[in-house]
Design a protein around this motif. Sequence first.
Motif, PDB file in Angstrom:
ATOM      1  N   ARG A  79       0.837  -1.206   0.000  1.00  0.00           N
ATOM      2  CA  ARG A  79       0.000   0.000   0.000  1.00  0.00           C
ATOM      3  C   ARG A  79       0.872   1.257   0.000  1.00  0.00           C
ATOM      4  NH1 ARG A  79      -3.195  -0.526   4.726  1.00  0.00           N
ATOM      5  NH2 ARG A  79      -1.574   0.672   5.722  1.00  0.00           N
ATOM      6  N   CYS A  83       1.130   0.160  -5.054  1.00  0.00           N
ATOM      7  CA  CYS A  83       1.384  -0.815  -6.118  1.00  0.00           C
ATOM      8  C   CYS A  83       0.151  -1.167  -6.945  1.00  0.00           C
ATOM      9  CB  CYS A  83       2.009  -2.075  -5.543  1.00  0.00           C
ATOM     10  SG  CYS A  83       0.846  -3.087  -4.635  1.00  0.00           S
ATOM     11  N   LEU A  84      -1.041  -0.937  -6.432  1.00  0.00           N
ATOM     12  CA  LEU A  84      -2.228  -1.258  -7.214  1.00  0.00           C
ATOM     13  C   LEU A  84      -2.415  -0.280  -8.364  1.00  0.00           C
ATOM     14  CD1 LEU A  84      -4.777  -2.234  -4.430  1.00  0.00           C
ATOM     15  CD2 LEU A  84      -3.118  -3.661  -5.641  1.00  0.00           C
ATOM     16  N   ARG A  85      -2.125   0.977  -8.125  1.00  0.00           N
ATOM     17  CA  ARG A  85      -2.245   1.991  -9.182  1.00  0.00           C
ATOM     18  C   ARG A  85      -0.948   2.191  -9.948  1.00  0.00           C
ATOM     19  NH1 ARG A  85      -4.144   7.397  -7.571  1.00  0.00           N
ATOM     20  NH2 ARG A  85      -2.557   7.218  -5.977  1.00  0.00           N
ATOM     21  N   PRO A  87       1.959  -0.266 -10.630  1.00  0.00           N
ATOM     22  CA  PRO A  87       2.733  -1.516 -10.584  1.00  0.00           C
ATOM     23  C   PRO A  87       4.183  -1.334 -11.030  1.00  0.00           C
ATOM     24  CG  PRO A  87       1.003  -1.623 -12.258  1.00  0.00           C
ATOM     25  CD  PRO A  87       0.793  -0.364 -11.499  1.00  0.00           C
ATOM     26  N   ALA A 122       1.134  -8.761  -4.483  1.00  0.00           N
ATOM     27  CA  ALA A 122       0.514  -7.578  -5.096  1.00  0.00           C
ATOM     28  C   ALA A 122      -0.563  -7.990  -6.087  1.00  0.00           C
ATOM     29  CB  ALA A 122       1.575  -6.718  -5.782  1.00  0.00           C
ATOM     30  N   THR A 123      -0.301  -9.006  -6.871  1.00  0.00           N
ATOM     31  CA  THR A 123      -1.299  -9.496  -7.823  1.00  0.00           C
ATOM     32  C   THR A 123      -2.518 -10.030  -7.085  1.00  0.00           C
ATOM     33  OG1 THR A 123       0.397 -10.006  -9.466  1.00  0.00           O
ATOM     34  CG2 THR A 123      -1.718 -11.155  -9.689  1.00  0.00           C
ATOM     35  N   ARG A 126      -4.511  -7.155  -5.784  1.00  0.00           N
ATOM     36  CA  ARG A 126      -5.143  -6.423  -6.888  1.00  0.00           C
ATOM     37  C   ARG A 126      -6.354  -7.172  -7.435  1.00  0.00           C
ATOM     38  NH1 ARG A 126      -1.117  -6.620 -10.232  1.00  0.00           N
ATOM     39  NH2 ARG A 126      -0.053  -4.871  -9.277  1.00  0.00           N
ATOM     40  N   ASP A 127      -6.312  -8.510  -7.394  1.00  0.00           N
ATOM     41  CA  ASP A 127      -7.330  -9.315  -8.058  1.00  0.00           C
ATOM     42  C   ASP A 127      -8.555  -9.639  -7.209  1.00  0.00           C
ATOM     43  OD1 ASP A 127      -5.778  -9.297 -10.319  1.00  0.00           O
ATOM     44  OD2 ASP A 127      -5.038 -11.346 -10.085  1.00  0.00           O
ATOM     45  N   ARG A 151      -8.011  -8.021   0.985  1.00  0.00           N
ATOM     46  CA  ARG A 151      -6.670  -8.021   0.384  1.00  0.00           C
ATOM     47  C   ARG A 151      -5.675  -8.780   1.263  1.00  0.00           C
ATOM     48  NH1 ARG A 151      -7.686  -2.292  -2.171  1.00  0.00           N
ATOM     49  NH2 ARG A 151      -8.175  -3.065  -4.252  1.00  0.00           N
TER      50      ARG A 151
END
Length: 168
Positions: A79, A83-85, A87, A122-123, A126-127, A151
């Motif tokens: 966070r 990393c979500l916005r 990568p 992170a993936t 994100r998913d 998450r």
Amino acid sequence: LVTRFAVLVHDLGKAATPESKWPRHAGHEEHSAQLAVELADRLRAPGDCRTLGELTARWHTHAHRALELRPATIWKLLRALDCLRRPHRLERFLEACEADARGREGLAERDWPQGDLLRGAATAARDIDISELRERGLEGPQLGEAIEQARIRAIREFRKQWEATTPH
């Protein structure tokens, strides 16, 4: 350029460690982050250099200890890197941390599984599917907290699978 800058500045705070405390440099991360920002400002470095330098200084020891961290702490790191916005920022951060891990004599060929763990975490984060949470009628801060917990659960599940299939 951005990754190289981060590698160069991530440990600047170690220089301020009193000799009596050597070889440890406890708490150098925060001081390194401050110095990285000051140096970037003085050099008029691009903003992405400044940002990644500060983040790498502050969080690199978390990356090195990723195999030991709780899922909630891994999420806190991810966070902080946004990393979500962004990568690409995570990837550059991991490149800098891996260079740090391999940068000492005799360690150039050393495995660094932390990068794969953090990329996968992170993936997983994100998913997650937030539509289920919205369908439950969650809104505002309650929705935010539910997403956060989802998450962390996703990271926990990914880590179990990763540990079961990855030699490290």
